[in-house]
Write an enzyme that holds these catalytic residues in place. Structure first.
Site, PDB file in Angstrom:
ATOM      1  N   ASP A 131     -85.539  30.983 -73.202  1.00  0.00           N
ATOM      2  CA  ASP A 131     -86.759  29.996 -73.331  1.00  0.00           C
ATOM      3  C   ASP A 131     -86.975  29.056 -72.256  1.00  0.00           C
ATOM      4  OD1 ASP A 131     -88.856  28.781 -75.329  1.00  0.00           O
ATOM      5  OD2 ASP A 131     -87.539  27.160 -75.123  1.00  0.00           O
ATOM      6  N   GLU A 184     -89.084  33.518 -70.314  1.00  0.00           N
ATOM      7  CA  GLU A 184     -90.410  32.896 -70.446  1.00  0.00           C
ATOM      8  C   GLU A 184     -90.496  32.126 -69.358  1.00  0.00           C
ATOM      9  OE1 GLU A 184     -92.713  30.158 -73.344  1.00  0.00           O
ATOM     10  OE2 GLU A 184     -90.722  29.898 -72.964  1.00  0.00           O
TER      11      GLU A 184
END
Length: 538
Positions: A415, A468
């Site tokens: 993330d 990401e």
């Protein structure tokens, strides 16, 4: 034996910095030769006796050195320490026989301490945290935590009335690790660490950074002693086939899901599904819909449910909202049996400020930077890991490998990588500090991400590690040996925004917006892209 008054007062006040140097058995030189002195601190005890193992003689009553419960016994004509138990009579009149935690040696080898000190122990979770073991025939639990700047660290829990004076830990000065073996403590025991800072500033009881489980009750701040060795995996065939496949050579359709909100049970108070229920229902649904993988929003323990799991406290513990660690293992096992891969959303970019968490852990900014221009995440009100600190990078690396190895995860979606790469991410001029070369690249994060990807792909063929990453940083999904970051895939955030923008227009006008669909082809082969429509667009 005369113990200095200052040491006695420090012991009973819980302020002594080297408890193992005073309590337990110690060789001493008496007036007539060698001997052994045994000291114990037992609050609420009226009397105590040392019972040498194998001895049939009635042991003498220990001398009380302080009314708070400090006792001592001297054994003459002993040239080496010996195994023993303690017979203790409490102030309630009850007598029990217990083992003394201060008679047991360190459970960390020299090699482990060396690797932990230099930040290269990829399996630190096997040594730090809480582990039920049997030492010298005595069942108990080893506790270990990294807190190099603490003056004193104790493990506290229901087993010692949350009294930090009862189990101060052994300090290893070379690496800042504190450890202790507590006899009689087993699975299910709740615990935290009581840390005394050198500044004297009071700290909240800290949760174990390496805890395998947390208590089920809200707010889930106490860790729970847990073994991860009971589940018997049945996915050997899946893992073998995964190792034979190249993730880049075949189709991959990923179903992203937040376990707590995917489905509920309205007939039972709208409760969440458990890991066993999810294994059956989610697996069947995903298979019927034609997906090859599920990607779980973070399942690591997080106190704030509204964060969807993105504010992690227990990096090594699956959340107890849906069941136990063993049940989560069974969940992954069952999805593998159904032919579904499991990717975990993983959050190494930041952590929350909860007082029982990693922030200001030992009275210093241990896991984060002290300067908020480096250590504070302005968008989310969280803290940023100090990736340039070897022990911190090793904590995160070991955590990633832990989920791949112990829980058989098939991959990680990392993330907020963009926020890790740039020192000026979401900051105005004057709100960030350049790196050593005057640039805005976070050199510590770069080194960590490359090391992470090299380690993840080195011994685990077929795993997926996706970034990401929302900027134009080059070669995110290219090997480290050609200058890339080493990820297997990168989320194509530009494609996502273009598609959503295209769909936002009235259908009659979309024929004028086809550039939104074709622009991505200009860079489609610069990375190994995943085309996402995810929770970020909800």
């Amino acid at each position: 034996m005369a113990l200095p008054a200052g040491e006695i007062e420090a012991l009973v006040a819980g302020e002594h910095e080297d408890v193992f140097g005073v309590l337990g058995p110690h060789l001493v030189l008496l007036s007539h030769g060698p001997g052994v002195v045994v000291r114990v601190f037992l609050p609420d005890a009226e009397t105590a006796q040392v019972i040498p193992r194998g001895s049939s003689l009635e042991p003498p009553v220990m001398e009380r050195l302080h009314p708070a419960g400090l006792f001592e016994a001297v054994f003459a004509d002993r040239s080496q320490v010996f195994a023993y138990q303690l017979r203790v009579t409490g102030d309630d009149g009850a007598t029990v026989t217990i083992d003394d935690p201060y008679r047991f040696p360190s459970t960390l080898s020299d090699y482990d301490r060396h690797l932990l000190a230099e930040g290269t122990h990829e399996h630190a979770a096997d040594k730090l945290g809480a582990h039920p073991v049997v030492l010298d025939g005595v069942a108990g639990t080893t506790f270990a935590v990294w807190a190099p700047n603490a003056r004193r660290v104790s493990v506290v829990g229901d087993f010692n009335r949350w009294d930090g004076r009862r189990h101060p830990m052994r300090r290893h000065p070379a690496n800042g690790i504190w450890e202790i073996f507590v006899p009689g403590v087993g699975e299910g025991a709740r615990y935290k660490f009581e840390i005394r800072s050198r500044s004297g500033e009071p700290l909240a009881l800290k949760a174990d950074p390496y805890a395998f489980a947390f208590e089920a009750e809200t707010p889930r701040t106490a860790a729970v002693v847990t073994s991860l060795d009971r589940h018997r995996w049945r996915d050997a065939t899946w893992l073998r086939r995964r190792a034979q496949r190249n993730p880049h050579d075949g189709p991959m359709a990923i179903y992203e899901v937040h376990l707590g909100s995917w489905r509920r049970v309205p007939e039972e108070g709208d409760r969440m599904l458990t890991y066993p229920e999810l294994a059956e229902r989610l697996g069947a649904y995903v298979r019927a819909m034609g997906f090859t993988h599920v990607e779980l929003l973070p399942v690591m323990e997080h106190p704030f449910y509204g964060s969807w799991g993105y504010q992690v406290i227990g990096y090594f513990a699956p959340t107890r909202r849906y069941g136990t660690p063993e049940e989560f293992m069974a969940f992954v096992d069952e999805l593998h049996r159904q032919g579904i891969g499991v990717i975990l959303d993983w959050v190494p970019a930041h952590f929350p400020r909860d007082p029982h968490g990693l922030g200001y852990f030992d009275g210093t900014h241990l896991y984060e930077h002290a300067d908020p221009r480096l250590g504070a995440h302005t968008d989310w009100g969280t803290l940023i890991f100090n990736y340039g600190r070897n022990e911190v990078a090793n904590f995160l690396l070991g955590n990633a490998l832990f989920w791949l190895d112990r829980y058989h995860a098939d991959g990680l979606r990392v993330d907020a990588v963009a926020s890790m790469l740039y020192l000026d991410y979401s900051r105005r001029a004057g709100e960030w500090i350049p790196n050593a070369f005057g640039g805005r690249e976070n050199l510590g994060a770069l080194a960590f991400l490359r090391r992470l990807n090299e380690a993840a792909h080195r011994d685990r063929p077929g795993v997926v590690v996706a970034a990401e990453e929302s900027t134009s940083w080059p070669m995110v999904s290219r090997p480290t040996y050609v200058g890339g970051l080493g990820f297997g895939f990168k989320w194509n955030m530009g494609w996502m925004h273009d598609v959503l923008d295209f769909m936002s227009h009235d259908p009659v006008h979309r024929k004028y917006r086809h550039d939104r669909l074709t622009f991505g082809l200009l860079y489609a082969w610069t990375e190994n892209f995943v085309l996402p429509l995810s929770h970020d667009e909800v």
